[in-house]
Motif scaffolding. Structure first.
Motif: not given
Length: 266
Positions: A39-49
């Motif tokens: 499982i990979v978590l990424r926080m993306l500006p404008g898109r969220g988690l």
């Protein structure tokens, strides 16, 4: 610990369940990848988690993964929200409340003064405070002004930082340019001239340092051969894993940066 696989889930439903455990203003998406090993978590500006999950994994494991990273999620969400990264209004998203050069723990609060003139000008108002005056409703002009300020400040910080890393590693270089490269975090010529993308100042220090070491190692190995990575490994143990983090490091860059000018990898 190995993760057991369970009953397949609907990505939308999994995103909804995860969203219930997080701040309401934080968008959540779940993407299933046949190639994902965990499982990979990424926080993306404008898109969220974004949660990337292997096919067939039980939803309970997704919730556990999110809970284990709750502190990181909250901290990153707060930073991006302060920079306008999750504002529902495009004009507000382009106007951050602060500028943060994460690698050097430097930040400035921002206020805005609309004036009937083209372009924007950034002016210091006091310790750690800046005023942006001009056509602050023009996202391109605002981004250009903020970018120019950050590039100048980043240059002032990156030059002595590269000198320090050069002394630490014993790898000399012939010169340094601070640029806004479109596709790279940095580069090095055959003559030992290093170029650094000013946006590495937005990265955590360990990634910023990796980019500098990466380019300095090119002064002895101008390639990406096993010999090159062996040199990098001497100074950054586990460098290949850390280098892989740079592939998804764009989420550290502020939302107001021109997407076409952000860097992708060294």
């Amino acid at each position: 610990m190995a993760m057991r696989r369970g009953k397949p889930f609907e990505a939308a439903e999994a995103a909804r369940l995860i969203g219930l455990a997080l701040p309401p203003a934080l968008p959540v998406s779940v993407r299933v990848s046949a190639r994902a090993r965990g499982i990979v978590l990424r926080m993306l500006p404008g898109r969220g988690l974004e949660v990337v999950a292997p096919a067939g994994i039980a939803p309970a494991f997704l919730l556990q993964a999110v809970e284990a990273r709750r502190e990181w999620i909250s901290r990153t969400f707060a930073r991006l929200a302060a920079e306008g990264g999750f504002s529902p209004r495009p004009e507000a998203a382009a106007r951050p409340k602060r500028l943060v050069l994460t690698a050097f723990s430097r930040q400035w609060g921002l206020s805005y003064l609309r004036k009937d003139r083209p372009g924007c000008v950034v002016t210091p108002r006091g310790p750690g405070e800046l005023v942006v005056a001009g056509d602050v409703g023009d996202a391109a002009a605002l981004g250009a002004a903020l970018g120019a300020f950050c590039r100048a400040r980043a240059g002032e910080l990156l030059r002595p930082a590269l000198d320090a890393v050069s002394r630490e590693t014993g790898l000399a270089y012939a010169g340094l340019s601070i640029r806004a490269q479109r596709t790279r975090w940095g580069s090095c010529t055959a003559r030992g001239r290093v170029s650094l993308n000013y946006t590495i100042a937005f990265l955590p220090w360990e990634l910023c340092r990796l980019v500098m070491i990466h380019e300095l190692c090119h002064t002895v190995e101008l390639n990406h051969s096993p010999r090159f990575w062996a040199v990098v490994e001497k100074f950054v143990p586990g460098c290949r894993e850390m280098d892989a983090r740079l592939n998804s490091a764009r989420h550290y860059l502020p939302l107001w940066l021109d997407a076409g000018a952000t860097a992708a990898r060294p």
